[in-house]
Design a protein around this motif. Structure first.
Motif, PDB file in Angstrom:
ATOM      1  N   ILE A 224       0.806  -1.227   0.000  1.00 59.64           N
ATOM      2  CA  ILE A 224       0.000   0.000   0.000  1.00 59.64           C
ATOM      3  C   ILE A 224       0.835   1.271   0.000  1.00 59.64           C
ATOM      4  O   ILE A 224       0.479   2.268  -0.622  1.00 59.64           O
ATOM      5  CB  ILE A 224      -0.970   0.005   1.210  1.00 59.64           C
ATOM      6  N   VAL A 225       1.977   1.256   0.701  1.00 56.42           N
ATOM      7  CA  VAL A 225       2.711   2.518   0.866  1.00 56.42           C
ATOM      8  C   VAL A 225       3.104   3.159  -0.466  1.00 56.42           C
ATOM      9  O   VAL A 225       3.173   4.380  -0.584  1.00 56.42           O
ATOM     10  CB  VAL A 225       3.969   2.371   1.759  1.00 56.42           C
ATOM     11  N   GLY A 226       3.325   2.337  -1.488  1.00 52.02           N
ATOM     12  CA  GLY A 226       3.758   2.864  -2.784  1.00 52.02           C
ATOM     13  C   GLY A 226       2.751   3.820  -3.405  1.00 52.02           C
ATOM     14  O   GLY A 226       3.121   4.700  -4.184  1.00 52.02           O
ATOM     15  N   HIS A 227       1.474   3.651  -3.076  1.00 58.36           N
ATOM     16  CA  HIS A 227       0.457   4.523  -3.658  1.00 58.36           C
ATOM     17  C   HIS A 227       0.585   5.965  -3.171  1.00 58.36           C
ATOM     18  O   HIS A 227       0.043   6.878  -3.784  1.00 58.36           O
ATOM     19  CB  HIS A 227      -0.940   4.003  -3.328  1.00 58.36           C
ATOM     20  N   PHE A 228       1.305   6.149  -2.075  1.00 58.43           N
ATOM     21  CA  PHE A 228       1.439   7.503  -1.533  1.00 58.43           C
ATOM     22  C   PHE A 228       2.553   8.297  -2.217  1.00 58.43           C
ATOM     23  O   PHE A 228       2.865   9.405  -1.797  1.00 58.43           O
ATOM     24  CB  PHE A 228       1.662   7.448  -0.015  1.00 58.43           C
ATOM     25  N   THR A 229       3.153   7.719  -3.264  1.00 57.31           N
ATOM     26  CA  THR A 229       4.128   8.525  -4.011  1.00 57.31           C
ATOM     27  C   THR A 229       3.420   9.685  -4.710  1.00 57.31           C
ATOM     28  O   THR A 229       4.051  10.668  -5.069  1.00 57.31           O
ATOM     29  CB  THR A 229       4.852   7.685  -5.080  1.00 57.31           C
ATOM     30  N   ASP A 230       2.125   9.529  -4.925  1.00 57.56           N
ATOM     31  CA  ASP A 230       1.352  10.669  -5.447  1.00 57.56           C
ATOM     32  C   ASP A 230       1.066  11.593  -4.266  1.00 57.56           C
ATOM     33  O   ASP A 230       0.357  11.217  -3.329  1.00 57.56           O
ATOM     34  CB  ASP A 230       0.036  10.155  -6.051  1.00 57.56           C
ATOM     35  N   PRO A 231       1.636  12.778  -4.288  1.00 58.59           N
ATOM     36  CA  PRO A 231       1.512  13.652  -3.110  1.00 58.59           C
ATOM     37  C   PRO A 231       0.087  14.117  -2.850  1.00 58.59           C
ATOM     38  O   PRO A 231      -0.207  14.625  -1.778  1.00 58.59           O
ATOM     39  CB  PRO A 231       2.424  14.834  -3.438  1.00 58.59           C
ATOM     40  N   ASP A 232      -0.806  13.951  -3.809  1.00 62.99           N
ATOM     41  CA  ASP A 232      -2.188  14.384  -3.597  1.00 62.99           C
ATOM     42  C   ASP A 232      -3.037  13.336  -2.894  1.00 62.99           C
ATOM     43  O   ASP A 232      -4.145  13.618  -2.453  1.00 62.99           O
ATOM     44  CB  ASP A 232      -2.852  14.721  -4.937  1.00 62.99           C
TER      45      ASP A 232
END
Lengths: 644, 207
Positions: free
Chosen positions: A274-282
């Motif tokens: 899941i953490v990888g999805h937070f590379t989008d800062p929005d």
């Protein structure tokens, strides 16, 4: 000069007109078929040579209604063109609009004007209830058709391969309140076994339990497993307060917060997936589906699991396309800075999870739904727990609607986002319409018994009441089946059983929504998950009746009145209105009697399950194994790069 | 029951019953007008009720037919949720379908990023300290991972643990240019790791 159009331009230049054209054709087909059905009795008596001319009448004799339905179809087709529905989906939606519009127009122009003026008050109430119900059917048909007939998904999350160099610090927070120790023990044990660098995640039990001994035992467990145990002096703000208390104490380096219910066994790959999805800062939060391990525990859990699939595999993907999902309280991860941006969870709300989704969206944060299960929890296996859960959801969601409608409308959300967040709370109101129509039917049915004649006055409405709502019921069942089949539930029987489960909770929803509207204060009530044991027939029946007093009384009254009317019909000349009324009374009686029936079955079929959990000794004895080490970098690769 | 309601209405204050009567009669007036407007005869306007009946019957027939077709033609998807979208599906589709499309996952879609000034300076400093060459292992939006192969060299061994020394050097170079930047130690050779790896984050809100 670059003459190529980008995707949005292409959509505007081709998609909308094409969609509008297809929608207009759908409208025309609907009108043509309707006109053909209306003309069938006349056609049967005319010569065969005239039939082609009569069947082509809509092509050469344009009527106002034809124009209206074609324009309506064009409008709908243009509006939904961006969603790329299959043509049958668009045709179905245009036909549904035609059906509901025709129903209301017929009631206003034909049925009601022909009712004696002194009797029209009942017609107005009936029309109001029907119009409200139809409005909700039209709205929620949109979601099910979107899920079932959409051809292109634009926001489906790509798999984020684990990157060992991307390791944000995460807090896994487990709020508990008097849950059984054994349940929480396994939840914590599963969490500390995450395949993630151990220095980079913290398991925190936010313990609001009232028993000091139980809290000390929990603290010892946390100590053994390397988790943190946080307790407070007061339960201020209930679950939201406990979460805020923990979040305010998190170390600065913690960037993501995941909330896990006390009964969830989380997959070891949850964090790294899941953490990888937070590379989008929005992205403000990511939600994954809730899943359950006690699906076979009772008749109720079987239906509940399938019904949840409807929400998680139909409604949520559809709303995800519009960046308008809700945070579901467990198995979701929120960016800490987003939480701080909206001042944390609202402590005056009982559905703090859904509520924070609205404020995050209003503040410009995006959300993402990952349709892949990473954990299994426990669902309510007996009716009492099920009722409590739905009471809380109905109460909390309607409160969100009333407290945030202005915020949603004033925010910078897109029109579709605003629509989704406002509409998502409306289905809790459908119980009002079911109860209102049931009450009107009861009044009509009591006529022959109490000596007044309401049936004759409302004969025409009864015919309509039999035809259209029955068609809508068929429509609802078909759409539900279509969607459930996509979520893996293939059998028609399951579709009917799920529909019955939703009917069993309507009165509970009505009570909860009424309390919410009237400003009652309901404390956060934890859904009990420990089911107890199966009950004997008598005890199960008595408990079911005690839990569903209103539904049983109302459903019983409807059924009794239906049989009395059928008896009256048998005694005299048959009246079409009375026959339809009796049948319709039986149908509505079955809606209400679903509640005691499902309650009874939940207690009679209860078979508490045991699960093979993790061995705490094995975990603590060996120490938490670092499933992912930092030594992921191949030294030869480094030296090769150095030498370049 | 109707009688009871009527007697109740008769007993309530007159203003309430008058208001109710007025409301009902107004609604009835509207209804009569609407019925007159929609159903004066054949031709463009159909007889009262005929147009609505066409909409109802056509609607019922097409709802049942279209959903039956949908049941027949749509796949029995036993997987959970919709299939994963392809690259071409996502291309050009903004989140809300309006305006310029935003890259959802910049790591997957963004091209290589230009090397920032601090990284150049860091390379020079590390070279001056005889700690070897800074190797850029990966980069994505706002974050880079670098390895310093010789950070356990003689100069580094003096004083604090090896990685701390390199850590501070990188931190100093980064902060000079990007005050919001952060450096995280991922792996340390002196502590048994196979290389000294640091994660360097820039850009404020990026995790």
């Amino acid at each position: 000069m670059n003459t190529r159009l980008n995707a949005d331009d292409r959509h505007l230049s081709l998609g909308v007109p094409l969609g509008a054209t297809i929608g207009a054709i759908c409208g025309f087909i609907t009108y043509w078929v309707g006109a053909g059905i209306i003309a069938t009795p006349d056609l049967a008596q005319t010569s065969a040579s005239v039939i082609p001319f009569e069947l082509s009448r809509p092509f050469h004799t344009v009527t106002a209604w034809e124009i209206v339905i074609v324009l309506t179809g064009a409008t709908i087709g243009g509006l939904v063109s961006r969603y790329k529905w299959q043509k049958v989906g668009l045709l179905s939606y245009v036909a549904l609009i035609s059906l509901t519009a025709g129903y209301i127009v017929y009631a206003l122009t034909v049925s009601i004007p022909r009712v004696a003026p002194g009797e029209r008050w009942l017609s107005f109430i009936l029309l109001g209830a029907e119009a409200g119900g139809l409005f909700l059917i039209v709205i929620f048909s949109f979601y099910s058709l979107d899920a079932a007939t959409r051809r292109r998904w634009t926001r489906v999350s790509s798999e984020q391969p684990w990157d060992p160099l991307l390791q944000p610090h995460v807090a896994l927070v487990v709020p508990i309140y008097n849950e059984p120790y054994e349940v929480v023990e396994q939840t914590v044990a599963h969490l500390v076994e995450q395949n993630y660098p151990e220095e980079r995640f913290h398991v925190i039990v936010a313990d609001d339990s009232t028993d000091e001994e139980s809290r000390q035992r929990m603290a010892r467990l946390c100590d053994r497993l390397g988790a943190h145990h946080v307790k407070r002096k007061s339960r201020q703000g209930f679950k939201a307060g406990a979460l805020n208390n923990v979040i305010s104490q998190l170390p600065e380096e913690v960037e993501l917060v995941s909330i896990i219910d006390a009964d969830y066994w989380v997959d070891p790959d949850y964090l790294r997936s899941i953490v990888g999805h937070f590379t989008d800062p929005d992205i403000g939060f990511v939600q994954t589906p809730q899943d359950y391990r006690n699906g076979e525990e009772s008749f109720l859990t079987k239906q509940y699991k399938r019904a949840e699939a409807y929400f998680y595999h139909a409604i949520m993907p559809s709303r995800n396309e519009q960046n308008a999902i809700i945070f579901c309280g467990t198995m979701g991860m929120i960016r800490k800075s987003a939480l701080e941006d909206v001042d944390g969870f609202a402590e005056d709300q009982v559905c703090e999870d859904a509520e924070i989704s609205v404020r995050l969206a209003a503040n410009g944060w995006d959300s993402l739904y990952v349709d892949e299960s990473f954990g299994e929890g426990l669902m309510p296996s007996v009716f009492e727990a099920y009722k409590k859960q739905f009471h809380r959801w109905a109460f909390g969601n309607v409160r969100i609607l009333f407290s945030h409608a202005g915020t949603i409308l004033r925010s910078k959300m897109t029109v579709r986002q605003k629509f989704d967040y406002l509409a998502s709370s409306l289905h809790w109101f459908d119980g009002y319409f079911v109860v209102a129509i049931g009450a009107i039917l009861l009044y009509l049915g009591l006529g022959p018994i109490l000596g007044y004649d309401a049936v004759t006055h409302h004969q025409r409405e009864l015919v309509l009441l039999a035809l259209v709502p029955f068609a809508l019921l068929v429509d609802t069942i078909l759409r539900l089946h279509l969607v459930l089949r996509q979520a893996g539930a293939d059998r028609w029987r399951d579709t009917f059983l799920i529909q019955g489960m939703w009917f069993s909770i309507k009165v509970t929803n009505v009570i909860a929504v009424t309390k919410s509207i009237l400003g009652f204060n309901t404390p956060f009530v934890r859904t009990p998950k420990a089911p107890g044991g199966p009950l004997s027939r008598t005890r199960a029946a008595l408990r079911s009746l005690r839990l569903t007093k209103i539904e049983s009384a109302f459903g019983g009254a409807l059924a009794t009145v239906a049989f009395v009317n059928l008896y009256h019909i048998g005694m005299g000349p048959p009246q079409i209105g009375q026959i339809i009324l009796s049948l319709w009374l039986l149908v509505y009686a079955s809606f209400f009697l679903c509640a005691p029936l499902y309650a009874y079955l939940s207690y009679r079929t209860l078979s508490p399950m045991t699960y093979q959990g993790l061995s705490i000794d094995a975990i603590t004895g060996a120490g938490p194994p670092p499933a992912v080490t930092f030594e992921k970098v191949d030294p030869s690769q480094i030296s090769q790069r150095s030498s370049r | 029951m109707l009688r009871a309601i009527r007697s109740f209405l008769a007993e309530v204050p007159p203003i309430v019953s008058r208001f109710t009567r007025d409301l009902v009669s107004t609604a009835e007036g509207w209804l009569d007008d609407l019925a007159g407007a929609l159903g004066p005869g054949d031709g463009l306007f159909l007889p009262a009720g005929k147009g609505a009946s066409i909409l109802i019957l056509g609607g019922i027939a097409m709802v049942v037919i279209s959903l039956s077709i949908a049941l027949y033609v749509s796949p029995r998807a036993t997987h959970k949720g919709p299939g994963r979208s392809t690259e071409s599906d996502r291309a050009g589709s903004g989140t809300n379908g309006t305006g310029e499309p935003r890259p959802r996952f910049s790591a997957a879609h963004a091209g290589p990023m230009p090397e920032p000034a601090w990284l150049e300076r860091l390379r020079e400093t590390i070279a001056q300290k005889n700690l070897g060459e800074v190797v850029l292992l990966s980069e994505r939006s706002g974050r880079r991972a670098v390895a310093i192969p010789a950070c356990s060299g003689p100069e580094a061994r003096q004083g604090a643990p090896t990685c701390d020394h390199a850590h501070k050097l990188i931190q100093a170079e980064l902060r000079a240019v990007e005050p919001q930047g952060r450096v995280l130690a991922v792996s340390c050779k002196a502590q048994g790791g196979q290389a000294c790896v640091f994660e360097i984050r820039t850009g404020g809100s990026i995790p």
